[in-house]
Each structure stands twice: as structure tokens, then as C-alpha cells.
Design a protein around this motif. Structure first.
Motif, short mmCIF file in Angstrom:
data_model
loop_
_atom_site.label_atom_id
_atom_site.label_comp_id
_atom_site.label_asym_id
_atom_site.label_seq_id
_atom_site.Cartn_x
_atom_site.Cartn_y
_atom_site.Cartn_z
N GLN A 1 -56.26 67.66 182.55
CA GLN A 1 -56.97 67.75 181.27
C GLN A 1 -58.17 68.69 181.33
O GLN A 1 -59.30 68.37 180.91
CB GLN A 1 -57.37 66.35 180.77
N HIS A 2 -57.89 69.87 181.86
CA HIS A 2 -58.90 70.93 181.89
C HIS A 2 -58.13 72.23 181.74
O HIS A 2 -57.19 72.50 182.51
CB HIS A 2 -59.67 70.88 183.22
N HIS A 3 -58.49 73.02 180.72
CA HIS A 3 -57.60 74.09 180.26
C HIS A 3 -58.28 75.46 180.30
O HIS A 3 -59.37 75.63 179.72
CB HIS A 3 -57.14 73.77 178.84
N THR B 1 -64.00 77.93 182.17
CA THR B 1 -65.35 77.46 181.91
C THR B 1 -65.20 76.05 181.35
O THR B 1 -64.09 75.66 180.95
CB THR B 1 -66.11 78.36 180.92
N THR B 2 -66.26 75.28 181.36
CA THR B 2 -66.16 73.91 180.80
C THR B 2 -66.87 73.92 179.45
O THR B 2 -68.10 73.91 179.39
CB THR B 2 -66.77 72.89 181.77
N PHE B 3 -66.06 74.01 178.37
CA PHE B 3 -66.69 74.19 177.06
C PHE B 3 -67.45 72.97 176.59
O PHE B 3 -68.43 73.10 175.87
CB PHE B 3 -65.73 74.72 175.99
N SER B 4 -67.05 71.77 177.03
CA SER B 4 -67.78 70.57 176.57
C SER B 4 -69.22 70.56 177.11
O SER B 4 -70.12 70.05 176.46
CB SER B 4 -67.05 69.31 177.00
C1 LIG Z 1 -60.93 65.10 176.16
C2 LIG Z 1 -60.59 66.26 177.05
O1 LIG Z 1 -60.67 65.90 178.38
C3 LIG Z 1 -61.53 67.43 176.80
O2 LIG Z 1 -61.46 67.85 175.46
C4 LIG Z 1 -61.25 68.57 177.72
C5 LIG Z 1 -59.93 69.25 177.52
N1 LIG Z 1 -59.85 70.47 178.29
C6 LIG Z 1 -60.96 71.17 178.58
N2 LIG Z 1 -60.88 72.34 179.19
C7 LIG Z 1 -61.95 73.07 179.46
N3 LIG Z 1 -61.82 74.24 180.06
N4 LIG Z 1 -63.18 72.63 179.14
C8 LIG Z 1 -63.38 71.46 178.53
O3 LIG Z 1 -64.53 71.10 178.26
C9 LIG Z 1 -62.24 70.67 178.25
N5 LIG Z 1 -62.33 69.49 177.69
#
Ligand SMILES: C[C@H](O)[C@H](O)[C@H]1CNC2=NC(N)=NC(=O)C2=N1
Length: 95
Positions: A48-50, A65-68
Motif C-alpha cells: 500500500q505504497h505507490h 515520495t510519501t504524499f501523505s
Molecule cells: C491509505 C493508504 O495507505 C494511503 O493512501 C497510501 C496509499 N499509497 C501511498 N503511496 C505513496 N507513495 N504515498 C502515500 O502517502 C500513500 N498513501
């Protein structure tokens, strides 16, 4: 520099721009690149990281990158390492 960013320096060919790391992967044919992105997609779903992915004929550019969090995290470094392992499998299969 953060621990995460100093880890990036140990990765082969990944460049850091702001809070994002990216690398261009080259393939000998178009479909190998397509299959590579599918494998990355399966990895991405499993953790769950894209990543961002762009395909330009036989060049696949992957960025993490980690968009959250709006920053580079350990998950991005792990993603880059997963791409390296997958790419190695493709290169081995060519031999
Ligand atoms: C709920 C879920 O884990 C989040 O929305 C994940 C999904 N994949 C994600 N991928 C990336 N690259 N950054 C994120 O912050 C992210 N958040």
C-alpha cells in the motif's frame, strides 16, 4: 540530512529532488518495460505504497515520495530497493 536521505546515497542511480527519489530503468524491448511496471504495481499494492511511473518506449521512470507526509520516508527507500530487485530479475532473464 535525515537518515532516510543519507540512505538514498547508497542506492544505485537514484536521484533525490526535494522529497522525491527517481530513477530511469532501460529495457531492450517495450514489453519488458511494461511487465516491469506491472511487477512494481503488484509490490505497491502489497505494501500500500505507490510510486509514480512513466513509460517512454523502452525507458521506465519510477519515482517515490510519501504524499501523505509530504516527505521522503523509509517506505520510499524500500520501494526503490524493491525496484532494484525486480530490475535485476529482468536483466538476469536477458542473459
Ligand atoms: C491509505 C493508504 O495507505 C494511503 O493512501 C497510501 C496509499 N499509497 C501511498 N503511496 C505513496 N507513495 N504515498 C502515500 O502517502 C500513500 N498513501
Amino acid at each position: 540530512m535525515s537518515d532516510v536521505k543519507s540512505e538514498v546515497e547508497k542506492l544505485d542511480g537514484w536521484t533525490l529532488e526535494g522529497e522525491k527519489i527517481s530513477k530511469k530503468f532501460k529495457f531492450t524491448n517495450y514489453l519488458d518495460g511494461i511487465h516491469f511496471t506491472e511487477k512494481i504495481g503488484i509490490y505497491a499494492e502489497s505494501v500500500q505504497h505507490h510510486p509514480g511511473i512513466s513509460i517512454n518506449y523502452t525507458t521506465v521512470t519510477v519515482s517515490w515520495t510519501t504524499f501523505s507526509k509530504k516527505e521522503l520516508t523509509e517506505k520510499d527507500v524500500s520501494g526503490a530497493k524493491a525496484c532494484e530487485n525486480l530490475y535485476r530479475l529482468f536483466k538476469q532473464a536477458e542473459k
